[in-house]
Each structure stands twice: as structure tokens, then as C-alpha cells.
Design an enzyme around this catalytic site. Structure first.
Site, PDB file in Angstrom:
ATOM      1  N   TYR A  80      -2.101  -1.486  10.435  1.00  0.00           N
ATOM      2  CA  TYR A  80      -2.125  -1.616   8.970  1.00  0.00           C
ATOM      3  C   TYR A  80      -0.823  -1.084   8.363  1.00  0.00           C
ATOM      4  O   TYR A  80      -0.165  -1.764   7.567  1.00  0.00           O
ATOM      5  CB  TYR A  80      -3.326  -0.852   8.421  1.00  0.00           C
ATOM      6  CG  TYR A  80      -3.529  -0.990   6.933  1.00  0.00           C
ATOM      7  CD1 TYR A  80      -4.090  -2.144   6.391  1.00  0.00           C
ATOM      8  CD2 TYR A  80      -3.164   0.039   6.065  1.00  0.00           C
ATOM      9  CE1 TYR A  80      -4.286  -2.272   5.033  1.00  0.00           C
ATOM     10  CE2 TYR A  80      -3.360  -0.072   4.697  1.00  0.00           C
ATOM     11  CZ  TYR A  80      -3.923  -1.236   4.189  1.00  0.00           C
ATOM     12  OH  TYR A  80      -4.110  -1.369   2.832  1.00  0.00           O
ATOM     13  N   SER A 124       0.876  -1.175   0.000  1.00  0.00           N
ATOM     14  CA  SER A 124       0.000   0.000   0.000  1.00  0.00           C
ATOM     15  C   SER A 124       0.907   1.218   0.000  1.00  0.00           C
ATOM     16  O   SER A 124       2.087   1.115   0.385  1.00  0.00           O
ATOM     17  CB  SER A 124      -0.834  -0.007   1.291  1.00  0.00           C
ATOM     18  OG  SER A 124      -1.358   1.280   1.555  1.00  0.00           O
TER      19      SER A 124
HETATM   20  C1  BGC Z   1      -6.220   1.463   2.100  1.00  0.00           C
HETATM   21  C2  BGC Z   1      -7.331   2.337   1.612  1.00  0.00           C
HETATM   22  C3  BGC Z   1      -6.863   3.765   1.464  1.00  0.00           C
HETATM   23  C4  BGC Z   1      -5.583   3.832   0.671  1.00  0.00           C
HETATM   24  C5  BGC Z   1      -5.002   5.235   0.604  1.00  0.00           C
HETATM   25  C6  BGC Z   1      -5.041   1.624   1.173  1.00  0.00           C
HETATM   26  O1  BGC Z   1      -3.997   0.811   1.531  1.00  0.00           O
HETATM   27  O2  BGC Z   1      -6.657   0.119   2.118  1.00  0.00           O
HETATM   28  O3  BGC Z   1      -8.413   2.288   2.534  1.00  0.00           O
HETATM   29  O4  BGC Z   1      -7.860   4.512   0.786  1.00  0.00           O
HETATM   30  O5  BGC Z   1      -4.623   2.969   1.224  1.00  0.00           O
HETATM   31  O6  BGC Z   1      -4.951   5.849   1.846  1.00  0.00           O
END
Ligand code: BGC
Length: 262
Positions: free
Chosen positions: A160, A147
Site C-alpha cells: 500500500y 495517502s
Molecule cells: C488508509 C487508512 C489509514 C490512513 C492513516 C489511509 O491511507 O487507507 O486505513 O487509517 O491512511 O493511516
């Protein structure tokens, strides 16, 4: 013309029943890879729907239930894959959760741990098993779905962000361990892509416009824009890319706030 052909390759996608996993399954299948749609046991119905949409013969696409946060469940999943396909060429470590938004002092520690267990431990368990097979084959590609939050801190989502940063280091370390065996290990770092995980944000006009301002291209991405990159990275066209992250974020990491002075 560049034509991605994955005929004869076997791709395993965790969380393949929805979101970025579903898009990856569809992209890989459209390039003729055989696919295993790995899904939580409770999500068999949506996995079957994705399978039906592929329209592949029974011996070319299957659904496999797994809870990747359990190593024994991952071992059982690989047993099924071994029986069905006898090899694994592409692992897309896609399954992930973001947990309930909470600053650490208020967070439920069990929920915090759960996010890391799924996103980081789960991906590690799958990579371990896939890598063993790929090293023996002397070929393969592992793609870890990270991400932008492997780079960008995210208040309320420490588990996360930590899990994604950890996964990025797993990519780089495993790429070192795998390079001598013709196995590539990569991360794909999506920005804000319209899926269920962030539906609350993009379905609300006020939060969507706040989100758009965080993206140079001024819009969230589409899952297919990630699936396309996954298929490319799994293909021979990406044969010299390993140990790194490919960012697919519409420019989220490029400090969009600095469009207006500084
Ligand atoms: C998350 C999303 C978020 C994006 C940008 C991703 O990894 O799962 O919920 O919109 O990152 O912030």
C-alpha cells in the site's frame, strides 16, 4: 462569495460507489459537473444507489463497471465514457485497496502484487487514457488519491505504502508531461478518514483513541472533507496548482507525538 461551478465539465471517478470516491462524486455533482461513477462489476448495486442520490438526469450521470487493474477493462470504460459524454475534464483516480495486513516475509506475494496492480497500475492506465483526451482538448485535471502513506512508512502495509509513494511520483511526472497542454495533475493525500477501509480501527474505542493521538485535530476526518478538496482542486479556483500533493490529514504528518516534549 466563491462559488464552484463545474457546469459542462465531465468528471470520471474510479471507486465512485463508496468512501472517498462517493464523496468526490457527490461534491463534483453538487457543483454541476456531469459524473461517471466507475465501480467494480461486483459493486453495481451501491453505484446505482449513489447515482439515485444524485438525482441527476440520465444524460448527466452514469455508472460504468470497470476493473482498473486490467488495461482492457479500462479501455472499455473509456469507450463508454466517450459515447456518453464525448470528453473527460476531470479524472479522480480514487479506487484503491490496502490488502491484508502482513509483514513482507509473511505476505502472500499475489496479494501484494494485487495492491500495486490496483492502486498504481490501475491509476496509471486511467491517467494514460484521460491524458490523451485532455491533451487533445487542451484542458483537464487529474487528481490521484494517494495517502499520508506516500510519506509515512506503514509496517504490515508495504504494498500500500509503495503504491501510494509511486502514485505521488506519477503525479509529479505526468504534471511535467501535461503542463504544456493546460492539464493539471495533482495528488490528494488523505489521512485517516472514516470509511469502510479503516472501519475496524475507528469502530473500536481502544484503536480509535490510539488513532486520535496520531492526529493534531484529535479525530478522523469525514469523507466530505476530502470531497470538498477534490471539487476545489478540479475547479478554476485551483488553476495555478499542479505537480504537487495536497495533504488533508488533520495534522497527521506534523509529528503529533511531539506535542508532548521531545
Ligand atoms: C488508509 C487508512 C489509514 C490512513 C492513516 C489511509 O491511507 O487507507 O486505513 O487509517 O491512511 O493511516
Amino acid at each position: 462569495m466563491l462559488n464552484i461551478d463545474l457546469t459542462g465539465k465531465v468528471a470520471l471517478v474510479t471507486g465512485g460507489n463508496s468512501g472517498l470516491g462517493e464523496a468526490s462524486v457527490k461534491a463534483l455533482s453538487s457543483c454541476d459537473a456531469k459524473v461517471a461513477i466507475c465501480h467494480l462489476p461486483s459493486q453495481g448495486e451501491s453505484a446505482m444507489q449513489v447515482l439515485d442520490q444524485l438525482g441527476r438526469p440520465k444524460d448527466e450521470a452514469i455508472c460504468v463497471p470497470v476493473d482498473i487493474s486490467s488495461y482492457s477493462s479500462v479501455l472499455a470504460m473509456f469507450e463508454v465514457i466517450d459515447k456518453a459524454f464525448s470528453r473527460v475534464d476531470i479524472l479522480v483516480n480514487n479506487a484503491g485497496i490496502d490488502g491484508k495486513r502482513a509483514e513482507l516475509v509473511d505476505a502472500d506475494i499475489t496479494q501484494w502484487e494485487e495492491v500495486v496492480k490496483v492502486n498504481l497500475f490501475g491509476a496509471t492506465y486511467c491517467a494514460k487514457q484521460a491524458l490523451a483526451r485532455m491533451k487533445a482538448q487542451n484542458s483537464g485535471t487529474i487528481i490521484n488519491m494517494t495517502s499520508v502513506h506516500e510519506y509515512i512508512a506503514w509496517s504490515g502495509y508495504s504494498a500500500y505504502a509503495v503504491s501510494k509513494a509511486g502514485l505521488s511520483m506519477l503525479t509529479k511526472t505526468l504534471a511535467q508531461e501535461a503542463g504544456g497542454y493546460n492539464v493539471r495533475v495533482l495528488s490528494v493525500a488523505p489521512g485517516a478518514i472514516k470509511t469502510q477501509i479503516n472501519k475496524d480501527v475507528w469502530s473500536n474505542p481502544a484503536s480509535l483513541s490510539d488513532l486520535d493521538e496520531k492526529i493534531l485535530l484529535g479525530r478522523p476526518g469525514d469523507a466530505q472533507e476530502i470531497g470538498n478538496v477534490v471539487a476545489f482542486l478540479a475547479s478554476p479556483f485551483a488553476s495555478y496548482i499542479t505537480g504537487t500533493t495536497v495533504v488533508v490529514d488533520g495534522g497527521m504528518l506534523d509529528y503529533p507525538a511531539f506535542k508532548h516534549g521531545g
